[in-house]
Design a protein around this motif. Structure first.
Motif: not given
Length: 309
Positions: A169-189
């Motif tokens: 996902v692009a949010k303004g000038p920043s990009w984020y990865l939405v991913a599933q992990t062992d700890a649940g759904r997480r967002t990474f810059r």
């Protein structure tokens, strides 16, 4: 898409013509024509001199319904050319050649009709470049494979983990990865990703997952964390639009009161900051709580009278 449009436009094509038009080898052209048939598109080949490839019985597909407006829309979505990668630009160039002649000029214009400028309006004019591993993350999402992700947190500590990429996902000038992990759904810059190592293991993607809906939930939660304080107020009907402009997603509009005003709730970072935002709206808004915000508003009002009376 380009192959089907060519077949519909010319009724019959040879592998050599496809290779020339779409800038591929004849071997690739033959392979892709065979792939159309495997995919269920009704194409067949005529051997010998004067032969080539045709759609069975002059068959048409959904692509045949493209109007000029739809062709423009297709290229607006695929562009803008200023932000396109070389592969996307090549694909657009090939596809535009397969469009009906009257549509080509407008389609090409659509691809160059907008520009993505990632730089802010600040004095530095610094350009926000795409993160280093953005293409690798997108590729993992498209291929549906897990990746071993190197990641640097806000403290500067680097960790490694295996994640299931679900979307970017692009949010303004920043990009984020939405991913599933062992700890649940997480967002990474994406700009904190230090390495991406794809695996051969498939992504465990929830059947009901919707990236847009998931991002809305994430963004709403982040907004609430950044603006945890809620203030209640009564607003005149003609002031609601002003509040929407000023507070956007931090505004909740309720029902009407007996005196005709509208109940609203606005969120802010703290009492002092929220009072400062609301002070200029006294013509339309009466804050009813919490008491701390009302006290700050009274202090702001007293300071204004003292300075400007």
């Amino acid at each position: 898409m380009a192959l089907v449009l060519l077949l519909q436009q010319r009724r019959q094509v040879t592998a050599a013509e496809v290779a020339r038009e779409l800038e591929v080898s004849e071997r690739t052209a033959r392979r892709d024509l065979d792939a159309l048939s495997t995919a269920g598109v009704p194409v067949y080949s005529l051997p010998g001199r004067g032969g080539g490839w045709r759609l069975v019985g002059g068959a048409r597909t959904d692509l045949s319904g493209l109007t000029a407006g739809e062709a423009r829309a297709l290229f607006l979505v695929a562009g803008p050319a200023s932000a396109a990668t070389p592969a996307v630009k090549a694909a657009l160039r090939k596809l535009v050649r397969a469009l009906p002649e009257p549509f080509r000029d407008q389609a090409e214009a659509a691809a160059t009709a907008s520009v993505v400028d990632p730089r802010g309006w600040g004095s530095s004019g610094a350009e926000h470049r795409p993160p280093r591993f953005l293409d690798d993350l997108l590729d993992a999402v498209v291929r549906g494979v897990q990746v071993r992700l190197g990641y640097v947190d806000r403290t500067g500590a680097e960790t490694g983990r295996t994640v299931h990429p679900l979307g970017v996902v692009a949010k303004g000038p920043s990009w984020y990865l939405v991913a599933q992990t062992d700890a649940g759904r997480r967002t990474f810059r994406a700009d904190r990703v230090s390495s991406v190592d794809p695996t051969d293991d498939p992504v465990d993607r929830p059947e009901d997952f919707d990236l847009a809906a998931s991002w809305r939930e994430i963004a709403d939660e982040v907004d609430r964390r950044r603006t945890p304080l809620e203030a209640r107020a009564l607003c005149t009907p003609d002031g609601v639009g002003i509040l929407r402009i000023g507070f956007s997603g931090r505004l909740e509009v309720g029902g009407r009161t007996p005196d005709g005003r509208v109940e609203v709730v606005v969120r802010g970072r703290d009492e002092h900051m929220l009072a400062g935002e609301l002070a200029g709206l006294v013509e339309w808004v009466e804050v009813t709580g919490p008491p701390g915000v009302r006290a700050h508003l009274a202090a702001i009002g007293g300071a204004l009278v003292e300075r400007y009376r």
